[in-house]
Design an enzyme around this catalytic site. Structure first.
Site, short mmCIF file in Angstrom:
data_model
loop_
_atom_site.label_atom_id
_atom_site.label_comp_id
_atom_site.label_asym_id
_atom_site.label_seq_id
_atom_site.Cartn_x
_atom_site.Cartn_y
_atom_site.Cartn_z
N ASP A 31 178.47 39.50 40.89
CA ASP A 31 178.19 40.66 40.03
C ASP A 31 178.84 40.55 38.65
O ASP A 31 179.27 41.54 38.08
CB ASP A 31 178.63 41.95 40.74
CG ASP A 31 178.09 42.03 42.15
OD1 ASP A 31 176.88 41.80 42.32
OD2 ASP A 31 178.87 42.28 43.08
N HIS A 70 170.16 40.99 41.47
CA HIS A 70 170.30 40.69 40.05
C HIS A 70 169.50 41.69 39.22
O HIS A 70 168.30 41.82 39.41
CB HIS A 70 169.78 39.27 39.78
CG HIS A 70 170.63 38.19 40.39
ND1 HIS A 70 170.17 36.92 40.62
CD2 HIS A 70 171.91 38.20 40.81
CE1 HIS A 70 171.14 36.20 41.16
NE2 HIS A 70 172.21 36.96 41.29
P1 IMP Z 1 176.50 38.06 53.00
O1 IMP Z 1 176.22 37.11 51.88
O2 IMP Z 1 175.53 39.17 53.12
O3 IMP Z 1 176.74 37.34 54.30
O4 IMP Z 1 177.91 38.78 52.69
C1 IMP Z 1 179.13 38.05 52.67
C2 IMP Z 1 180.04 38.53 51.54
O5 IMP Z 1 179.49 38.16 50.31
C3 IMP Z 1 180.25 40.04 51.51
O6 IMP Z 1 181.57 40.32 51.10
C4 IMP Z 1 179.27 40.49 50.45
O7 IMP Z 1 179.68 41.69 49.83
C5 IMP Z 1 179.34 39.32 49.48
N1 IMP Z 1 178.12 39.17 48.70
C6 IMP Z 1 176.93 38.70 49.12
N2 IMP Z 1 176.05 38.72 48.11
C7 IMP Z 1 176.69 39.21 47.04
C8 IMP Z 1 176.29 39.45 45.68
O8 IMP Z 1 175.16 39.19 45.25
N3 IMP Z 1 177.27 39.98 44.88
C9 IMP Z 1 178.53 40.22 45.32
N4 IMP Z 1 178.92 40.01 46.56
C10 IMP Z 1 178.01 39.50 47.41
#
Ligand code: IMP
Length: 445
Positions: A14, A42
């Site tokens: 982010d 995004h």
């Molecule tokens: P997952 O990718 O859904 O398995 O989540 C794993 C970790 O990555 C969690 O802490 C999510 O909040 C973080 N995360 C996944 N995608 C994003 C993103 O696009 N921005 C920020 N954090 C992310």
């Protein structure tokens, strides 16, 4: 000359990567994704149109750009169908210029169920990302194919039965309550597959051929370096590789075309989900999603909160003032000071050549009415020693050590502050953002 550049986030995600891609896309022919899936959110604002993208590369706003989704990504067929419909209803063509690697695998419904069941500890986005990548590596479970590739699914209808079988198999083991109507979900997957048929490239060196024909590529990293499945703050990470060098594995191009690595960071740091955040303000690390939902915070007196000596109130003020909520999930983000050792670590590990720094206009919020902005320059270790090296093995660190840098009277006069940050991180800051619009990016000579 043909070349490719890689853009990644240097913090916890982010950082405003899509905005920078949107700014730079003009100079490339192809914008390509190499990792992650619909867990990304995004936001791009281009010529007055605002779009939230999850799987489609951020160059979509430029009608003449080709878009590529590489084999290292996770393809959610049902979600991408909605996303394409949403973008095309805004009058932007997607399918005419999108190519998807036939080697990418598809998210299966049981991946999502398992993520909903077990993802809470990490604080995942519940998109099935962890079980998807795990399934790819598992390959076969009790003679059941776990890794269903798009190119194969296109040719073998019976693989839909394998997907249904995987669902029932996992349901029996884990006993999850069905969140989806399986038949309905499979029908949606089939419809999306058909709709995408023209985009699926069975020629595995598709991108290479385009590059050999003279095209240039910008690889767009999803999530960010500290969320890398191995190099990040394990286990509080995503399940794909977010490192710049992985662009050449998941993006399906030989590394010899690499030209430069672009890093994106933001001056107001945030993290969503669980996991270490050394410069976090407050101890509200497990945020109450209802109390801290954007709409429930809107009426608060932000000016007053920003001057508060209570760190949780101060962090909440920072979140509201800098609009730090997930763009796809709406989740409130945890807030923190700019972490210089962390940035230096990301730059070093990824060989970053230049940095784009977002949200400088909001950096002054950290001054709390004074003329100095505290940044974290080192960490105090348990034994009383100090280090200025970040490590993803963070257990030994007691607390951050702060250094004050000058604030500014007006964002347009923040060059001195940016210069201080540049000196601290030791890498060229190519441009910095003084507002959300693309015109509010100040390029430095
Ligand atoms: P997952 O990718 O859904 O398995 O989540 C794993 C970790 O990555 C969690 O802490 C999510 O909040 C973080 N995360 C996944 N995608 C994003 C993103 O696009 N921005 C920020 N954090 C992310």
């Amino acid at each position: 000359m043909s070349y490719s550049d890689v853009l990644i986030g240097l913090q916890f995600g982010d950082e405003g990567k899509a905005k920078i891609i949107d700014l730079l896309a003009e100079d490339y022919d192809i914008i390509a994704r190499f990792n992650g899936g619909s867990n990304a959110g995004h936001t791009v604002v281009h010529e007055g149109k605002k779009l939230i993208l999850r799987q489609i590369p951020s160059g979509v706003m430029y009608a003449d750009k080709q878009l590529y989704i590489g084999s290292g990504c996770a393809l959610n067929l049902v979600q991408i169908a909605d996303e394409i419909a949403r973008i095309e209803s805004a009058g932007i063509d997607v399918k005419g210029r999108l190519a998807i690697s036939g080697l990418i695998s598809v998210i299966q419904p049981h991946h999502i169920e398992l993520d909903c069941l077990f993802g809470k500890y990490v604080g995942t986005t519940k998109n099935g990302i962890g079980p998807y990548y795990a399934g790819r590596c598992t390959r076969v479970l009790d003679q059941r194919l776990q890794n269903i590739r798009l190119g194969e699914l296109l040719m073998k209808e019976e693989l839909f039965e394998a997907i249904a079988d995987n669902y029932r198999f996992h349901q029996e083991i884990y006993g999850f309550e069905s969140e989806v109507d399986l038949e309905d979900y499979l029908a949606k997957m089939r419809a999306s597959l058909k709709n995408l048929e023209q985009c699926i490239v069975q020629e595995q060196n598709y991108l290479l051929q385009e590059v050999k024909a003279g095209k240039t590529v910008l690889f767009e990293g999803a999530q960010s370096f500290l969320l890398d499945v191995i190099k990040g703050t394990v286990p509080f990470v995503t399940s794909s590789h977010t490192m710049a060098s992985y662009a050449y594995v998941g993006g399906d191009l030989p590394a010899k075309y690499h030209r430069k690595t672009i890093g994106v960071a933001k001056a107001v740091m945030s993290r969503v989900g669980e996991g270490p955040f050394l410069t976090e303000i407050g101890d509200d690390s497990i945020l109450d999603p209802v109390k801290n939902a954007k709409q429930n915070e809107a009426h608060l007196d932000v000016e007053k909160m920003l001057l508060s000596s209570d760190t949780n109130t101060y962090a909440q003020g920072l979140r509201i003032a800098s609009n730090e909520y997930g763009s796809a999930t709406g989740r409130p983000r945890r807030m923190g000071h700019l972490d210089i050792p962390l940035m230096k670590w990301s730059i070093e590990c990824n060989g970053v050549d230049e940095v784009y720094l977002n949200k400088i206009d909001l950096f002054n919020l950290f001054a709390q009415g004074g003329d100095k902005i505290p940044v974290v320059s080192a960490y105090q270790l348990a034994e009383g020693a100090k280090t200025d090296r970040f490590s993803p093995l963070v257990d030994k660190i007691e607390r951050p050590d702060y250094l004050d840098i000058p604030s500014f009277s007006d964002p347009k006069k923040s060059e001195g502050t940016v210069l201080e940050i540049e000196k601290l991180v030791g890498t060229k800051i190519k441009a910095y953002g003084i507002g959300p619009a693309r015109e509010e990016m100040i390029f430095r000579s």
